[in-house]
Design a protein around this motif. Sequence first.
Motif, PDB file in Angstrom:
ATOM      1  N   ALA A 107       0.826  -1.206   0.000  1.00 27.79           N
ATOM      2  CA  ALA A 107       0.000   0.000   0.000  1.00 27.79           C
ATOM      3  C   ALA A 107       0.861   1.259   0.000  1.00 27.79           C
ATOM      4  N   MET A 110       2.150   1.795  -3.466  1.00 26.66           N
ATOM      5  CA  MET A 110       1.071   2.301  -4.328  1.00 26.66           C
ATOM      6  C   MET A 110       0.823   3.782  -4.079  1.00 26.66           C
ATOM      7  N   ALA A 113       3.559   5.842  -5.650  1.00 32.88           N
ATOM      8  CA  ALA A 113       3.705   5.706  -7.093  1.00 32.88           C
ATOM      9  C   ALA A 113       3.128   6.932  -7.802  1.00 32.88           C
ATOM     10  N   ARG A 118      -1.515   4.722 -10.534  1.00 30.36           N
ATOM     11  CA  ARG A 118      -2.211   4.234  -9.345  1.00 30.36           C
ATOM     12  C   ARG A 118      -3.487   3.477  -9.688  1.00 30.36           C
ATOM     13  N   LEU A 121      -2.501  -0.024 -10.553  1.00 29.22           N
ATOM     14  CA  LEU A 121      -2.096  -0.792  -9.377  1.00 29.22           C
ATOM     15  C   LEU A 121      -3.313  -1.209  -8.557  1.00 29.22           C
ATOM     16  N   LEU A 122      -4.281  -0.318  -8.432  1.00 30.00           N
ATOM     17  CA  LEU A 122      -5.510  -0.670  -7.723  1.00 30.00           C
ATOM     18  C   LEU A 122      -6.241  -1.806  -8.422  1.00 30.00           C
ATOM     19  N   VAL A 125      -4.698  -5.072  -7.593  1.00 28.96           N
ATOM     20  CA  VAL A 125      -5.045  -5.548  -6.246  1.00 28.96           C
ATOM     21  C   VAL A 125      -6.439  -6.170  -6.233  1.00 28.96           C
ATOM     22  N   TYR A 190      -4.068   1.782   1.713  1.00 32.93           N
ATOM     23  CA  TYR A 190      -3.813   2.688   0.594  1.00 32.93           C
ATOM     24  C   TYR A 190      -4.667   3.949   0.723  1.00 32.93           C
ATOM     25  N   GLU A 194      -2.690   7.363   0.911  1.00 30.85           N
ATOM     26  CA  GLU A 194      -2.818   8.198  -0.274  1.00 30.85           C
ATOM     27  C   GLU A 194      -3.270   9.612   0.081  1.00 30.85           C
TER      28      GLU A 194
END
Length: 303
Positions: A107, A110, A113, A118, A121-122, A125, A190, A194
């Motif tokens: 997380a 991510m 990043a 992003r 990447l989500l 996941v 995350y 974030e």
Amino acid sequence: MGKIGSAIYNRLVIIIPYAWLLLFFLAPFFIVFRISLSTTAIAMPPYEPVFALSDDWAGFWEKVSSFSFDNFSYLIDDPLYVNSYISSLIIAAVSTFLTLLIAYPVAYGMAQAPRSIRPTLLMLVILPFWTSFLIRVYAWIAILKPEGLLNQLLQSLHVIDSPLIILNTNIAVYIGIIYSYLPFMVLPLYSSLEKMDGTLIEAAQDLGCTPITAFWRVTFPLSIPGVVAGCMLVFIPAVGEFVIPDLLGGSETLMIGKTLWSEFNSNRDWPVSSAVATILLLILVIPIVFFQNVQAKADEQGK
């Protein structure tokens, strides 16, 4: 008219969640608790209810005084159930901790990043959710069995001489739980990381903090709501998990989900199994209340 419509809307916002809880939580809980007070019988369903829903209030209150909690006493006296609860809590706690250790760097990476990648990447996941949970657990059988992919790979690399016995052990259960619930830990983490202001880290480093010190004094405290949310999302379902210990665990793997399934389907002792489910639910209420308190404190600090 506008004020009336606003008042109705505000009441609906409150009523709908409570109606949802009443319909899908309190009503099923009442049914299970009612069965837990019953006695076993050779019938269909296999129990004799203590009271029927058709009883009037006078008859109901008369039967309340005669309620028997023998099924709950039986659970305390039998070490099988006590050990099942303890084993489930230990396995769920260890799995949650290991999942946190794996998910936090993921997380964090991510969140650090570039914003352009992003969403990708989500998606990666969330991608395992596109496959059936049962199929994903079955896939680990092919990976972990003695002639499976993992042992073949390790033997081809000359890391091991003989196959490792992983399947039908608690290690396989840990692997299955961590793999299955990892997204539930990554996503809340995350979300917290974030939103964090990066200038706070820069300020900490300007004041003389090393990167590690800045992480433990700034980053990690700010991510605690995500840590708590992720741990609850993993721990609560892991305690009552049945599919993973049944498919990946051995006969010595003791979890309350397997015990509950055995009582319902093999022994057909619905009153005792309902008592097991009731106690399990009461145990899980504790972390839920803890999570709500943490969320309330986080909301107050946010304000």
